[in-house]
Write a protein that holds these residues in place. Sequence first.
Motif, PDB file in Angstrom:
ATOM      1  N   GLU A   1       0.811  -1.213   0.000  1.00  0.00           N
ATOM      2  CA  GLU A   1       0.000   0.000   0.000  1.00  0.00           C
ATOM      3  C   GLU A   1       0.844   1.263   0.000  1.00  0.00           C
ATOM      4  OE1 GLU A   1      -4.079   0.832   2.152  1.00  0.00           O
ATOM      5  OE2 GLU A   1      -2.445   1.167   3.582  1.00  0.00           O
ATOM      6  N   THR A   2       2.023   1.204   0.622  1.00  0.00           N
ATOM      7  CA  THR A   2       2.821   2.418   0.810  1.00  0.00           C
ATOM      8  C   THR A   2       4.024   2.497  -0.121  1.00  0.00           C
ATOM      9  OG1 THR A   2       4.183   1.392   2.550  1.00  0.00           O
ATOM     10  CG2 THR A   2       2.156   2.509   3.240  1.00  0.00           C
ATOM     11  N   GLN A   3       4.224   1.505  -0.974  1.00  0.00           N
ATOM     12  CA  GLN A   3       5.353   1.526  -1.902  1.00  0.00           C
ATOM     13  C   GLN A   3       5.260   2.740  -2.831  1.00  0.00           C
ATOM     14  OE1 GLN A   3       5.154  -1.516  -5.095  1.00  0.00           O
ATOM     15  NE2 GLN A   3       3.202  -2.106  -4.171  1.00  0.00           N
ATOM     16  N   PRO A   4       6.380   3.130  -3.439  1.00  0.00           N
ATOM     17  CA  PRO A   4       6.381   4.374  -4.223  1.00  0.00           C
ATOM     18  C   PRO A   4       5.326   4.441  -5.318  1.00  0.00           C
ATOM     19  CG  PRO A   4       8.616   3.628  -3.840  1.00  0.00           C
ATOM     20  CD  PRO A   4       7.730   2.555  -3.311  1.00  0.00           C
ATOM     21  N   MET A   5       5.159   3.374  -6.081  1.00  0.00           N
ATOM     22  CA  MET A   5       4.272   3.442  -7.235  1.00  0.00           C
ATOM     23  C   MET A   5       3.486   2.133  -7.363  1.00  0.00           C
ATOM     24  SD  MET A   5       4.249   6.026  -9.651  1.00  0.00           S
ATOM     25  CE  MET A   5       5.977   6.389  -9.908  1.00  0.00           C
ATOM     26  N   PRO A   6       2.343   2.011  -6.698  1.00  0.00           N
ATOM     27  CA  PRO A   6       1.551   0.775  -6.806  1.00  0.00           C
ATOM     28  C   PRO A   6       1.067   0.542  -8.231  1.00  0.00           C
ATOM     29  CG  PRO A   6       0.815   2.129  -4.960  1.00  0.00           C
ATOM     30  CD  PRO A   6       1.737   2.978  -5.776  1.00  0.00           C
ATOM     31  N   ASN A   7       0.788  -0.723  -8.531  1.00  0.00           N
ATOM     32  CA  ASN A   7       0.188  -1.054  -9.821  1.00  0.00           C
ATOM     33  C   ASN A   7      -1.188  -1.678  -9.586  1.00  0.00           C
ATOM     34  OD1 ASN A   7       0.402  -3.824  -9.297  1.00  0.00           O
ATOM     35  ND2 ASN A   7       2.238  -4.092 -10.530  1.00  0.00           N
ATOM     36  N   PRO A   8      -1.928  -2.092 -10.614  1.00  0.00           N
ATOM     37  CA  PRO A   8      -3.286  -2.614 -10.399  1.00  0.00           C
ATOM     38  C   PRO A   8      -3.360  -3.856  -9.518  1.00  0.00           C
ATOM     39  CG  PRO A   8      -2.999  -1.992 -12.690  1.00  0.00           C
ATOM     40  CD  PRO A   8      -1.646  -1.896 -12.049  1.00  0.00           C
ATOM     41  N   LEU A   9      -2.242  -4.600  -9.398  1.00  0.00           N
ATOM     42  CA  LEU A   9      -2.253  -5.807  -8.576  1.00  0.00           C
ATOM     43  C   LEU A   9      -1.843  -5.545  -7.130  1.00  0.00           C
ATOM     44  CD1 LEU A   9      -0.681  -8.381 -11.082  1.00  0.00           C
ATOM     45  CD2 LEU A   9      -3.102  -7.974 -10.584  1.00  0.00           C
ATOM     46  N   SER A  10      -1.368  -4.351  -6.834  1.00  0.00           N
ATOM     47  CA  SER A  10      -0.864  -4.066  -5.485  1.00  0.00           C
ATOM     48  C   SER A  10      -1.946  -4.211  -4.426  1.00  0.00           C
ATOM     49  CB  SER A  10      -0.262  -2.660  -5.436  1.00  0.00           C
ATOM     50  OG  SER A  10       0.786  -2.519  -6.356  1.00  0.00           O
ATOM     51  N   ARG A  11      -3.162  -3.768  -4.747  1.00  0.00           N
ATOM     52  CA  ARG A  11      -4.253  -3.870  -3.777  1.00  0.00           C
ATOM     53  C   ARG A  11      -4.560  -5.327  -3.470  1.00  0.00           C
ATOM     54  NH1 ARG A  11     -10.050  -1.086  -4.979  1.00  0.00           N
ATOM     55  NH2 ARG A  11     -10.048  -2.637  -6.633  1.00  0.00           N
ATOM     56  N   LEU A  12      -4.511  -6.185  -4.469  1.00  0.00           N
ATOM     57  CA  LEU A  12      -4.742  -7.615  -4.255  1.00  0.00           C
ATOM     58  C   LEU A  12      -3.679  -8.197  -3.332  1.00  0.00           C
ATOM     59  CD1 LEU A  12      -6.134 -10.315  -4.963  1.00  0.00           C
ATOM     60  CD2 LEU A  12      -4.630 -10.457  -6.950  1.00  0.00           C
ATOM     61  N   PHE A  13      -2.418  -7.847  -3.564  1.00  0.00           N
ATOM     62  CA  PHE A  13      -1.335  -8.334  -2.707  1.00  0.00           C
ATOM     63  C   PHE A  13      -1.485  -7.791  -1.288  1.00  0.00           C
ATOM     64  CE2 PHE A  13       0.555  -9.504  -6.689  1.00  0.00           C
ATOM     65  CZ  PHE A  13       1.438 -10.532  -6.396  1.00  0.00           C
ATOM     66  N   HIS A  14      -1.915  -6.535  -1.165  1.00  0.00           N
ATOM     67  CA  HIS A  14      -2.076  -5.937   0.158  1.00  0.00           C
ATOM     68  C   HIS A  14      -3.125  -6.683   0.989  1.00  0.00           C
ATOM     69  CE1 HIS A  14      -2.303  -2.866   3.259  1.00  0.00           C
ATOM     70  NE2 HIS A  14      -3.601  -2.729   3.048  1.00  0.00           N
TER      71      HIS A  14
END
Length: 481
Positions: free
Chosen positions: A184-197
């Motif tokens: 969630e806090t990484q510099p530049m999330p991508n569309p899959l970041s929310r799923l991983f979070h």
Amino acid sequence: MSDDGYWIIRLMLLRGLGVIYLMGFLVACNQFRALCGDRGLEPALPFMRLVPFRDAPSLFYFVRGDHAYLAIALSGVLLSLAAVTGLSDAGGTLLSMTVWFLLWVFYLSFVNIGQTFYAFGWESLLLEAGFLAVFLGPSGAEPSWAVIWLYRWLAFRIMFGAGMIKLRGDSCWHDLTCLDYHFETQPMPNPLSRLFHRLPAPVHKAGVLFNHLAELVLPFLFFLPQPVAGIAAAGALLFLLSIIVSGNFAWLNWLTAVICFSPLDGSFIANLLDVRPGPMLPQPPLFQALTWGVVLLVAAKSVEPARNLFSKRQIMNTSFDPFHLVNTYGAFGSITRERYEIVLEGTQAEHAWEEAAWQAYEFRGKPGDPSRMPPFIAPYHLRLDWLMWFEAMPSQGGHSRWFVHLVIKLLQGDQQTLALLRHNPFPDAPPRFIRALYYRYNFGDKQWWRRELVGEYLVPVSLEHPVLKQVLERYQRKVAG
């Protein structure tokens, strides 16, 4: 030599590095002039007047200005395409060395004058890996196993350095909770970041353990005989793939993955793909002598980076010479727990009241509009977006010089600067006032993001603001020389 599989490892290294160089020069074509050009946010010319050539060697001390920046960047693109397509191999050893040497010199020229916008660890990593590529030789000649082993040493320093900085850094790497925040806090999330979070906490803990395995254990196996080295490299590549699909980290993990090709079992890959090398000529004696000279150079320059790996005061992403030949690496020793974003807004109202019609500027990659899905960007690098992430950190402590210049450029309606953004809400005339609001962002449900206003990062200002007028005057004097 042709039966040991090094030939296919060399091919993978050369083609992969060619792709990364291509990304780097495309970024320079599209962004360098707006960031560090004659009228950029952080112009390079005043920097070169203050810093001597010996401390920051660059072609741009001899050929200066926006036309030179564009010409060298375009030349880098063409040379990168020659490397990717294999045209650089067509003329034998001399042409191959020339192409890879020019790629290194051209990119070094941008990095050494790029200042804040080129102060990322992967710049030095590309330069170190690119310098070694000069001595890999073309596909029609016998590969140098010694240089491929230098890539293994580089892969070790990248991975193990990242692991050690984590052990000495944030406590969440010890209690296995870092991934509860990272996506969630990484510099530049991508569309899959929310799923991983939103993966279960035990999966996050397992991910941290896998991180420690990949960065602290597997690198030592890179130096063992096959198939052990190849299996360790495959594990490292799987780890890097998980980072690539869960966020936008420019070409950092892509380049690291290319470098981690070096411990793979080339014979196994060749048999798996059922490919065989063509006839290979021996390398010229001068080339062999230069290769072993590079081995000795790297060995001598590795003392300080190796000592740093095991130092209690380990530093990360540092070069020990202006040519970025043998560096120290590391990433994410600390994990931010909350995501903050700066949202720039403008208005054409006569007065900067709260009720004025404020409209937001939208960046290409960083979160802004809560309803917008994060994009896939990597391995392309949005330098301004990354710097906005750093600027929003609570520990930043004041406005960076480049940020103030950005505000001035937006108030001026500077087209070069606006080209760095995704959306300009004032296409006909620039705003009279600009302000910056400070938000806390979290992944949302109905929208991609939820955000909460924390306060003002920058009060409404116009070009008539006394501080901005002083900054603009200083900027103009520096640019004019």
